[in-house]
Design an enzyme around this catalytic site. Sequence first.
Site, mmCIF file in Angstrom:
data_model
loop_
_atom_site.group_PDB
_atom_site.id
_atom_site.type_symbol
_atom_site.label_atom_id
_atom_site.label_comp_id
_atom_site.label_asym_id
_atom_site.label_seq_id
_atom_site.Cartn_x
_atom_site.Cartn_y
_atom_site.Cartn_z
ATOM 1 N N LYS A 239 8.850 -0.207 -5.487
ATOM 2 C CA LYS A 239 7.684 -1.088 -5.625
ATOM 3 C C LYS A 239 6.684 -0.492 -6.626
ATOM 4 O O LYS A 239 6.097 -1.206 -7.431
ATOM 5 C CB LYS A 239 7.008 -1.313 -4.264
ATOM 6 C CG LYS A 239 7.790 -2.157 -3.276
ATOM 7 C CD LYS A 239 8.026 -3.596 -3.703
ATOM 8 C CE LYS A 239 6.787 -4.453 -3.679
ATOM 9 N NZ LYS A 239 7.112 -5.897 -3.919
ATOM 10 N N ASP B 265 0.827 -1.218 0.000
ATOM 11 C CA ASP B 265 0.000 0.000 0.000
ATOM 12 C C ASP B 265 0.861 1.268 0.000
ATOM 13 O O ASP B 265 0.356 2.364 -0.247
ATOM 14 C CB ASP B 265 -0.959 0.013 1.200
ATOM 15 C CG ASP B 265 -0.262 0.014 2.553
ATOM 16 O OD1 ASP B 265 0.985 -0.095 2.599
ATOM 17 O OD2 ASP B 265 -0.970 0.132 3.578
ATOM 18 N N GLU B 266 2.180 1.114 0.264
ATOM 19 C CA GLU B 266 3.037 2.306 0.349
ATOM 20 C C GLU B 266 3.175 3.020 -0.989
ATOM 21 O O GLU B 266 3.583 4.180 -1.034
ATOM 22 C CB GLU B 266 4.425 1.930 0.881
ATOM 23 C CG GLU B 266 4.356 1.335 2.270
ATOM 24 C CD GLU B 266 5.657 1.421 3.052
ATOM 25 O OE1 GLU B 266 6.588 2.093 2.604
ATOM 26 O OE2 GLU B 266 5.713 0.795 4.124
HETATM 27 P P1 NAD Z 1 11.122 -10.190 3.500
HETATM 28 O O1 NAD Z 1 12.163 -9.132 3.450
HETATM 29 O O2 NAD Z 1 10.808 -10.866 4.788
HETATM 30 O O3 NAD Z 1 11.475 -11.346 2.456
HETATM 31 C C1 NAD Z 1 11.950 -11.086 1.168
HETATM 32 C C2 NAD Z 1 12.503 -12.382 0.601
HETATM 33 O O4 NAD Z 1 12.979 -12.108 -0.726
HETATM 34 C C3 NAD Z 1 13.689 -12.965 1.378
HETATM 35 O O5 NAD Z 1 13.527 -14.346 1.560
HETATM 36 C C4 NAD Z 1 14.885 -12.661 0.499
HETATM 37 O O6 NAD Z 1 15.934 -13.614 0.630
HETATM 38 C C5 NAD Z 1 14.262 -12.692 -0.883
HETATM 39 N N1 NAD Z 1 15.019 -11.897 -1.848
HETATM 40 C C6 NAD Z 1 15.462 -10.623 -1.713
HETATM 41 N N2 NAD Z 1 16.161 -10.226 -2.788
HETATM 42 C C7 NAD Z 1 16.132 -11.286 -3.654
HETATM 43 C C8 NAD Z 1 16.661 -11.494 -4.947
HETATM 44 N N3 NAD Z 1 17.378 -10.547 -5.579
HETATM 45 N N4 NAD Z 1 16.440 -12.680 -5.557
HETATM 46 C C9 NAD Z 1 15.722 -13.654 -4.939
HETATM 47 N N5 NAD Z 1 15.219 -13.514 -3.693
HETATM 48 C C10 NAD Z 1 15.422 -12.335 -3.062
HETATM 49 O O7 NAD Z 1 9.820 -9.524 2.877
HETATM 50 P P2 NAD Z 1 8.274 -9.708 3.260
HETATM 51 O O8 NAD Z 1 7.940 -8.780 4.349
HETATM 52 O O9 NAD Z 1 7.974 -11.145 3.385
HETATM 53 O O10 NAD Z 1 7.602 -9.131 1.918
HETATM 54 C C11 NAD Z 1 7.373 -9.979 0.801
HETATM 55 C C12 NAD Z 1 6.726 -9.173 -0.303
HETATM 56 O O11 NAD Z 1 5.507 -8.603 0.151
HETATM 57 C C13 NAD Z 1 7.590 -7.991 -0.777
HETATM 58 O O12 NAD Z 1 7.442 -7.883 -2.165
HETATM 59 C C14 NAD Z 1 6.979 -6.778 -0.074
HETATM 60 O O13 NAD Z 1 7.176 -5.615 -0.825
HETATM 61 C C15 NAD Z 1 5.521 -7.179 -0.026
HETATM 62 N N6 NAD Z 1 4.751 -6.612 1.100
HETATM 63 C C16 NAD Z 1 5.216 -6.698 2.392
HETATM 64 C C17 NAD Z 1 4.436 -6.211 3.444
HETATM 65 C C18 NAD Z 1 4.900 -6.296 4.874
HETATM 66 O O14 NAD Z 1 4.241 -5.709 5.752
HETATM 67 N N7 NAD Z 1 5.963 -7.006 5.197
HETATM 68 C C19 NAD Z 1 3.200 -5.611 3.161
HETATM 69 C C20 NAD Z 1 2.772 -5.524 1.827
HETATM 70 C C21 NAD Z 1 3.543 -6.040 0.801
HETATM 71 O O1 DAU Z 2 2.490 -0.837 4.466
HETATM 72 C C1 DAU Z 2 3.123 -2.002 4.000
HETATM 73 C C2 DAU Z 2 4.589 -1.932 4.327
HETATM 74 O O2 DAU Z 2 4.700 -2.085 5.739
HETATM 75 C C3 DAU Z 2 5.426 -2.990 3.614
HETATM 76 O O3 DAU Z 2 5.369 -2.782 2.235
HETATM 77 C C4 DAU Z 2 6.874 -2.948 4.084
HETATM 78 O O4 DAU Z 2 7.606 -4.009 3.490
HETATM 79 C C5 DAU Z 2 6.906 -3.100 5.584
HETATM 80 O O5 DAU Z 2 8.234 -2.956 6.040
HETATM 81 C C6 DAU Z 2 5.996 -2.067 6.266
HETATM 82 O O6 DAU Z 2 6.560 -0.728 6.170
HETATM 83 P P1 DAU Z 2 6.575 0.282 7.422
HETATM 84 O O7 DAU Z 2 7.672 1.238 7.212
HETATM 85 O O8 DAU Z 2 5.229 0.820 7.696
HETATM 86 O O9 DAU Z 2 6.910 -0.788 8.600
HETATM 87 P P2 DAU Z 2 7.906 -0.719 9.845
HETATM 88 O O10 DAU Z 2 7.631 -1.925 10.673
HETATM 89 O O11 DAU Z 2 9.309 -0.443 9.455
HETATM 90 O O12 DAU Z 2 7.384 0.568 10.642
HETATM 91 C C7 DAU Z 2 6.040 0.643 11.108
HETATM 92 C C8 DAU Z 2 5.879 2.002 11.778
HETATM 93 O O13 DAU Z 2 6.667 2.019 12.980
HETATM 94 C C9 DAU Z 2 6.372 3.159 10.936
HETATM 95 O O14 DAU Z 2 5.549 4.295 11.162
HETATM 96 C C10 DAU Z 2 7.788 3.444 11.478
HETATM 97 C C11 DAU Z 2 7.647 3.057 12.951
HETATM 98 N N1 DAU Z 2 8.894 2.529 13.572
HETATM 99 C C12 DAU Z 2 9.529 1.507 12.969
HETATM 100 C C13 DAU Z 2 10.708 1.011 13.497
HETATM 101 C C14 DAU Z 2 11.431 -0.127 12.809
HETATM 102 C C15 DAU Z 2 9.347 3.082 14.771
HETATM 103 O O15 DAU Z 2 8.736 3.994 15.342
HETATM 104 N N2 DAU Z 2 10.511 2.568 15.300
HETATM 105 C C16 DAU Z 2 11.221 1.565 14.716
HETATM 106 O O16 DAU Z 2 12.280 1.160 15.240
#
Ligand code: NAD
Ligand code: DAU
Length: 346
Positions: free
Chosen positions: A159, A131-132
């Site tokens: 993204k 959603d970012e």
């Molecule tokens: P993550 O960082 O936990 O995992 C990413 C994975 O991708 C890892 O296993 C890493 O080894 C692999 N990877 C990275 N670079 C690579 C490359 N060049 N080739 C092959 N593999 C590679 O990420 P996540 O939080 O599980 O997110 C997964 C997907 O979902 C991402 O595309 C992210 O943008 C999207 N997403 C994440 C969130 C969230 O809150 N975490 C929310 C919405 C969407």
């Molecule tokens: O919205 C979806 C996204 O959510 C995903 O696409 C990203 O992969 C995922 O990392 C996440 O992004 P955010 O930046 O929102 O998540 P994060 O957990 O890093 O931070 C959540 C909120 O907390 C944000 O407002 C920043 C704040 N934060 C984060 C960290 C790591 C702090 O205040 N202190 C911290 O140490």
Amino acid sequence: MNLLITGGAGFIGSHVIRRFIKNYPNYNVYNLDALTYAGNLENLKDIENYSNYSFIKGDITNENFINQLFKKYRFDGVIHLAAESHVDRSISDPLAFAKTNILGTMSLLNAFKETWKENCSDKLFYHVSTDEVYGSLGESGLFKETTPYDPNSPYSASKASSDHFVRAYGETYNLPYLISNCSNNYGPNQFPEKLIPLFINNILTNKKLPVYGDGNYTRDWLYVIDHAIAIDLIFHKGKIKETYNIGGFNEWKNINLVKVLCNQMDEKLNRSKSSEELIEYVKDRPGHDLRYAIDASKINKELGWKPSVTFEQGLSITIDWYLNNKPWLKNITSGQYQNYYNKQYS
Ligand code: NAD
Ligand code: DAU
């Protein structure tokens, strides 16, 4: 069906892999992952011996390797999750995000296009996004599928760019695609650089809880297994060339979420002194988006999806998982993690 799932050793990918392996025994599921710092095969220990599962170590930015892989396995479907995913890391190393998230996605799209040429109508490229890409909301409003893109961090810009390429390949080469944009996930197996697992680990080890800025930033939190269920539904029932927003209907200001987390942790650890005392307001994240909130009514109406657990339930399961998997956390937080932590929070 030969199904390629990229990034399956990461947080969300491992839950998606587990769901597909178990629910679709007739699919051959190939997990392609470069095993960066965020990839961890421990996340898949319980299913690694399933006969319909194979792990392939490889980098999506390596075009030759990706082309060979598609020639060999002729994947019918791709669910693409591999990415650099942490906003703070994108601020210190934006190029790494452009390489993996943009060029990596393009190399997969090219290989898919070359493999299927004109015969791709029954194939599918499903791109998992965030959603970012929509940027930041004010105090009100929700992100809809039609909200214009307005990314603010190098992560979200990369993204957004990858989403544009997926749509461009759909229009230009008629490649069947789906995109979903999801809100913040939490749950078991999340790398402790993101807010919830970082703070769980810090409470366990009695470290400060670094809240960025005034803590009044808002995120919409979704339990990771509900994201995996949504991905399954979209992959099987989504309308080709459509986008689906996925969210938790669950907005929290960071500081309020951290207080709930502290209370749940104190109860579970039987602590008399409140973990809230560990809260420390620190320098803000540059370009910090104020608020994300998803309108998930399209996926709800069209595919019948809604979150299956409340935030309190999901958070409790998540904390229990970290408490019961201390070796997992310890393995991850030794070594390189300390260097990252010191650089980010010193
Ligand atoms: P993550 O960082 O936990 O995992 C990413 C994975 O991708 C890892 O296993 C890493 O080894 C692999 N990877 C990275 N670079 C690579 C490359 N060049 N080739 C092959 N593999 C590679 O990420 P996540 O939080 O599980 O997110 C997964 C997907 O979902 C991402 O595309 C992210 O943008 C999207 N997403 C994440 C969130 C969230 O809150 N975490 C929310 C919405 C969407
Ligand atoms: O919205 C979806 C996204 O959510 C995903 O696409 C990203 O992969 C995922 O990392 C996440 O992004 P955010 O930046 O929102 O998540 P994060 O957990 O890093 O931070 C959540 C909120 O907390 C944000 O407002 C920043 C704040 N934060 C984060 C960290 C790591 C702090 O205040 N202190 C911290 O140490």
